[in-house]
Structures are given as structure tokens and as C-alpha cells.
Design a protein around this motif. Structure first.
Motif, PDB file in Angstrom:
ATOM      1  N   GLY A 207      43.348  30.291  40.210  1.00 43.22           N
ATOM      2  CA  GLY A 207      43.057  31.070  39.008  1.00 43.22           C
ATOM      3  C   GLY A 207      43.078  30.211  37.761  1.00 43.22           C
ATOM      4  O   GLY A 207      43.300  28.993  37.818  1.00 43.22           O
ATOM      5  N   ALA A 208      42.853  30.856  36.636  1.00 41.03           N
ATOM      6  CA  ALA A 208      42.837  30.125  35.368  1.00 41.03           C
ATOM      7  C   ALA A 208      44.219  29.534  35.074  1.00 41.03           C
ATOM      8  O   ALA A 208      44.333  28.440  34.522  1.00 41.03           O
ATOM      9  CB  ALA A 208      42.405  31.056  34.246  1.00 41.03           C
ATOM     10  N   SER A 209      45.267  30.235  35.473  1.00 46.50           N
ATOM     11  CA  SER A 209      46.628  29.801  35.126  1.00 46.50           C
ATOM     12  C   SER A 209      46.980  28.443  35.738  1.00 46.50           C
ATOM     13  O   SER A 209      47.773  27.695  35.160  1.00 46.50           O
ATOM     14  CB  SER A 209      47.644  30.848  35.582  1.00 46.50           C
ATOM     15  OG  SER A 209      47.368  32.080  34.953  1.00 46.50           O
TER      16      SER A 209
ATOM     17  N   TRP B 236      47.060  34.000  26.345  1.00 46.03           N
ATOM     18  CA  TRP B 236      46.592  32.990  27.310  1.00 46.03           C
ATOM     19  C   TRP B 236      46.643  31.593  26.715  1.00 46.03           C
ATOM     20  O   TRP B 236      46.995  30.627  27.399  1.00 46.03           O
ATOM     21  CB  TRP B 236      45.199  33.334  27.823  1.00 46.03           C
ATOM     22  CG  TRP B 236      45.169  34.621  28.596  1.00 46.03           C
ATOM     23  CD1 TRP B 236      44.489  35.747  28.264  1.00 46.03           C
ATOM     24  CD2 TRP B 236      45.877  34.910  29.812  1.00 46.03           C
ATOM     25  NE1 TRP B 236      44.726  36.732  29.208  1.00 46.03           N
ATOM     26  CE2 TRP B 236      45.572  36.235  30.164  1.00 46.03           C
ATOM     27  CE3 TRP B 236      46.734  34.174  30.640  1.00 46.03           C
ATOM     28  CZ2 TRP B 236      46.091  36.855  31.311  1.00 46.03           C
ATOM     29  CZ3 TRP B 236      47.249  34.785  31.773  1.00 46.03           C
ATOM     30  CH2 TRP B 236      46.930  36.110  32.096  1.00 46.03           C
TER      31      TRP B 236
ATOM     32  N   THR C 129      40.984  37.892  25.788  1.00 46.19           N
ATOM     33  CA  THR C 129      40.853  39.079  26.622  1.00 46.19           C
ATOM     34  C   THR C 129      41.732  40.236  26.158  1.00 46.19           C
ATOM     35  O   THR C 129      41.311  41.385  26.147  1.00 46.19           O
ATOM     36  CB  THR C 129      41.253  38.702  28.070  1.00 46.19           C
ATOM     37  OG1 THR C 129      40.824  37.372  28.336  1.00 46.19           O
ATOM     38  CG2 THR C 129      40.671  39.655  29.074  1.00 46.19           C
TER      39      THR C 129
ATOM     40  N   ASP D 234      39.025  27.583  27.590  1.00 49.18           N
ATOM     41  CA  ASP D 234      39.200  28.628  28.598  1.00 49.18           C
ATOM     42  C   ASP D 234      38.196  29.738  28.275  1.00 49.18           C
ATOM     43  O   ASP D 234      38.328  30.415  27.253  1.00 49.18           O
ATOM     44  CB  ASP D 234      40.642  29.147  28.540  1.00 49.18           C
ATOM     45  CG  ASP D 234      40.899  30.348  29.459  1.00 49.18           C
ATOM     46  OD1 ASP D 234      39.964  30.811  30.133  1.00 49.18           O
ATOM     47  OD2 ASP D 234      42.060  30.813  29.487  1.00 49.18           O
TER      48      ASP D 234
ATOM     49  N   GLN E 228      37.334  36.228  37.812  1.00 46.12           N
ATOM     50  CA  GLN E 228      37.491  37.670  38.091  1.00 46.12           C
ATOM     51  C   GLN E 228      37.184  38.579  36.911  1.00 46.12           C
ATOM     52  O   GLN E 228      37.294  39.794  37.031  1.00 46.12           O
ATOM     53  CB  GLN E 228      38.900  37.946  38.624  1.00 46.12           C
ATOM     54  CG  GLN E 228      40.007  37.877  37.601  1.00 46.12           C
ATOM     55  CD  GLN E 228      40.583  36.478  37.442  1.00 46.12           C
ATOM     56  OE1 GLN E 228      39.908  35.492  37.638  1.00 46.12           O
ATOM     57  NE2 GLN E 228      41.845  36.385  37.088  1.00 46.12           N
ATOM     58  N   LYS E 229      36.822  38.010  35.770  1.00 50.85           N
ATOM     59  CA  LYS E 229      36.465  38.852  34.632  1.00 50.85           C
ATOM     60  C   LYS E 229      34.959  39.147  34.639  1.00 50.85           C
ATOM     61  O   LYS E 229      34.549  40.240  34.362  1.00 50.85           O
ATOM     62  CB  LYS E 229      36.859  38.182  33.311  1.00 50.85           C
ATOM     63  CG  LYS E 229      38.278  37.624  33.278  1.00 50.85           C
ATOM     64  CD  LYS E 229      39.347  38.713  33.184  1.00 50.85           C
ATOM     65  CE  LYS E 229      40.720  38.247  33.640  1.00 50.85           C
ATOM     66  NZ  LYS E 229      41.367  37.254  32.813  1.00 50.85           N
TER      67      LYS E 229
HETATM   68  C1  LIG Z   1      42.766  36.581  32.920  1.00 50.07           C
HETATM   69  C2  LIG Z   1      42.831  35.358  32.097  1.00 50.07           C
HETATM   70  C3  LIG Z   1      43.598  34.236  32.487  1.00 50.07           C
HETATM   71  C4  LIG Z   1      44.468  34.240  33.725  1.00 50.07           C
HETATM   72  O1  LIG Z   1      43.710  34.210  34.865  1.00 50.07           O
HETATM   73  P1  LIG Z   1      44.383  34.094  36.310  1.00 50.07           P
HETATM   74  O2  LIG Z   1      43.207  33.843  37.189  1.00 50.07           O
HETATM   75  O3  LIG Z   1      45.078  35.381  36.584  1.00 50.07           O
HETATM   76  O4  LIG Z   1      45.313  32.940  36.297  1.00 50.07           O
HETATM   77  C5  LIG Z   1      43.574  33.133  31.684  1.00 50.07           C
HETATM   78  N1  LIG Z   1      42.837  33.085  30.562  1.00 50.07           N
HETATM   79  C6  LIG Z   1      42.095  34.141  30.159  1.00 50.07           C
HETATM   80  C7  LIG Z   1      41.300  34.047  28.901  1.00 50.07           C
HETATM   81  C8  LIG Z   1      42.075  35.301  30.911  1.00 50.07           C
HETATM   82  O5  LIG Z   1      41.338  36.349  30.495  1.00 50.07           O
END
Ligand SMILES: *Cc1c(COP(=O)(O)O)cnc(C)c1O
Length: 359
Positions: free
Chosen positions: A75-77, A101, A151, A171, A194-195
């Protein structure tokens, strides 16, 4: 079968035609007699899949040849750590704090070096983007970091910061492929998919080649080095194969529908329907400074928490789901990503107008 209008911030709505295609191919992917989920990632069929996904993404975003496209996991994290581990050569980086974030990324980076917060909009609950035209960028900063679309708070950078020559790392999780982008302005663009693109877990990194080196923080695990993924075509180990396959379908959906220029025009029209209503409503109002409004995430409130909760409940019952706002903002948030149809937003506004007349 009945589909709802899903305003979730993520995981979020995907194009119905993509879900239908995936369903049609579930038991027998193009004559292989198996699902993509059951297929070796070293097979010819899968290699074609990931190659096409990368090629289509390159076409959509106009990614220059000197940038690598990496499909990764976590994931992004996970990138909050990978970025400093790989890019902090001088052990200094500057972060602009526009929400949770960005703050999480900044806090993570502090474990690996000197991460400076050079600007923040925390003073007004992150309801705006700070002026980034002349920030105190550190002389020896390895990069400047932003979260381009916030977000939770519903803000978006409509102008990139002046990084004074430093590489920009962004990001874009919640605005990925929502509009055309000039990749050459960034050192690295990344986002969880996933967004706006696919199933959770996959993260896509677009990184300028010269930033991918062996000179990483000592002790950086093999899997957390960009070079590992770059040298192996995102297949050092088993990639999140099914997730990438769905992303590939969304890329093709975007290409069929005119690419990112068309997508942006559609998103602007769609968001305007909701914002215009919020600006005229006596009951609901937006929480973000107008010039910094996101096209993807639209937070709004009535000003009365009890009334907010009542509205969310009534909306849910009417088939408009996941409208509850983030706990730090309260109220409501409508996430209207690429795959949210115009009709969904029109129907929501129609419902809000009717609701406003009743209370
Ligand atoms: C949802 C989100 C994240 C976290 O994403 P994960 O895949 O749950 O780690 C990070 N940055 C932004 C801008 C997000 O919207």
C-alpha cells in the motif's frame, strides 16, 4: 443484483464494465482454463498482462523513457518508509504537511534522517493548501515531499510547490489518473491504487531512473529497495498479480474513454454539480477553501453533528452509501472518483435538495 452509489474514500467504486469483465474471465482467463489468481506469474499469459498494464499506463500518463514504473505491495503506507530509505542520500528531506497522510509520511521519515516540516495547514484543520511559492527549502534536501490530493480533508494542489531545484516526491493515491500530469516535474510519483484504480495492496511507483541506486540506507531490506523491483520488472518475487490485472483493465477503460484529458473534463463537470449545490445550499456547506478544492473528495457539513448523522442515515437508506466524513473533520464526505458516474452525483444532489426542503 442491486448496486448502490458508493461514495467511499477507499477502497472505492470501480467501473462496472471492469468488474463485469473480471467476472466473465474468473473461471477461464482467455482459454487458459484458469483464473488469473491461479496462474503462475512466470507464465506467458501473465507476462503479457503486466507488460500491457505498464505500456497502457505509460501511454495514459505520457511517462518519459527515463522513468521506471514499479508495481509493488504494502500500500501507500509502505512507501512512507521506502522513500527515505532509498532517496535520503544526504539524510535530509523537506515535507509539506497538508493532512494526515503527509504527516504520517513525515513522521516515518524522521526514523531515517532529518525530515523538516517546511509548511503546514494544520492551523485550520488542513482546509487549505499553504502558499508554496517560496518555502525555506533545505540546501541539502534530497527531496521535497507532498501529498497532492488530501483524501480526508478534500484539498488538492492546483500548482506544484517551488522546490528550488530539489526533486519532488508526490503521493497521488487519491487523484491517480484523474487528470493529465507532467511526470517530468517529479522525481517520483506514487500511489496506492484502491482509491481510483484497483484493489487495495498494490502501490504503483513512477520513479526517475537516476534516483534508483544501490546507495540506500544500510540495512534496507531487499524487498524495500526500488532497485530490486526495477531490475526485475516488478517480478523479483510474486507480485500482487490479480490486483495488477484489475489495474490493467482500468487503464484500458480509461484509454477507451479518451484518456486523462477526457477524464479531467468529466471530473470537473461532476464535481461542479456538487460544489455548485453546496455553494447555494442553506443547509450544507463545503469545508475547504474554494481555490484548493479537490475534484475527488468533497467534505461538507451542516454545522450540527446530530443533523449530520441523521442525514448520513437517511442517505444510506436511500442507497447513497459511505458518506460519513472522517472523524477528524466530522460531517460528510462524498468521494467521487473516476468511476463514480455523473448520474450518481446528480442523484445525490437531488436527494440533498429534497432533504433540505424537509428539515
Ligand atoms: C489511502 C491513502 C493512503 C494510505 O494507503 P494504504 O494503501 O492504506 O497504505 C496514503 N495516502 C493517501 C493520500 C491516501 O488517500
Amino acid at each position: 443484483m442491486s448496486r448502490v452509489y458508493n461514495f467511499s474514500a477507499g477502497p472505492a467504486v470501480l467501473p462496472e464494465s471492469v468488474l463485469q469483465e473480471a467476472a466473465d474471465e474468473m473461471l477461464d482467463y482467455r482459454g487458459t482454463g484458469m483464473s488469473v489468481m491461479e496462474m503462475s506469474h512466470r507464465s506467458k499469459a501473465y507476462q503479457t498482462n503486466i507488460d500491457e498494464a505498464e505500456a497502457d499506463l505509460r501511454t495514459l500518463m505520457g511517462i518519459p523513457d527515463n522513468y521506471k514504473v514499479l508495481f509493488m505491495q504494502g500500500g501507500a503506507s509502505q512507501q512512507f518508509a521506502m522513500i527515505p530509505m532509498n532517496l535520503m542520500k544526504n539524510k535530509v528531506a523537506d515535507y509539506i504537511i497538508t493532512g494526515q497522510w503527509a504527516k504520517k509520511a513525515w513522521q516515518e521519515a524522521q526514523m531515517y534522517g532529518q525530515a523538516n516540516a517546511v509548511a503546514s495547514s494544520a492551523d485550520k484543520t488542513f482546509s487549505y493548501i499553504p502558499d508554496c511559492s517560496d518555502l525555506p527549502i533545505s540546501e541539502n534536501a534530497d527531496y521535497v515531499y507532498i501529498c497532492e490530493n488530501n483524501t480526508i480533508y478534500g484539498t488538492k494542489y492546483w500548482q506544484l510547490p517551488n522546490t528550488k531545484g530539489k526533486d519532488l516526491v508526490s503521493d497521488v493515491s487519491s487523484c491517480f489518473l484523474s487528470e493529465p500530469v507532467d511526470v517530468s516535474k517529479y522525481g517520483m510519483i506514487y500511489g496506492g491504487v484502491q482509491k481510483n484504480i484497483g484493489p487495495a495492496g498494490v502501490v504503483i511507483g513512477i520513479i526517475r531512473e537516476d534516483l534508483i541506486t544501490e546507495d540506500v540506507l544500510p540495512g534496507t531490506p531487499t524487498m524495500l529497495r526500488y532497485k530490486t523491483h526495477a531490475d526485475n520488472g516488478s517480478m523479483y518475487n510474486t507480485p500482487p498479480a490479480y490486483g495488477i490485472y484489475i489495474c490493467g483493465k482500468v487503464f484500458k477503460w480509461l484509454l477507451r474513454n479518451g484518456g486523462l484529458t477526457e477524464m479531467k473534463a468529466y471530473n470537473e463537470k461532476k464535481a461542479a454539480i456538487l460544489y455548485d449545490y453546496l455553494d447555494s445550499s442553506k443547509l450544507f456547506h463545503g469545508t475547504v477553501v474554494k481555490k484548493d478544492r479537490s475534484l475527488m473528495n468533497v467534505p461538507f457539513v451542516t454545522g450540527d453533528a446530530e443533523l449530520d448523522a441523521k442525514f448520513v442515515k437517511a442517505a444510506t437508506e436511500a442507497g447513497f452509501v459511505n458518506l460519513k466524513g472522517h472523524r477528524t473533520v466530522g460531517g460528510m464526505r462524498a468521494s467521487i472518483y473516476n468511476a463514480m458516474p455523473m448520474e450518481g452525483v446528480k442523484a445525490l444532489v437531488g436527494f440533498m435538495e429534497k432533504y433540505e426542503k424537509q428539515v
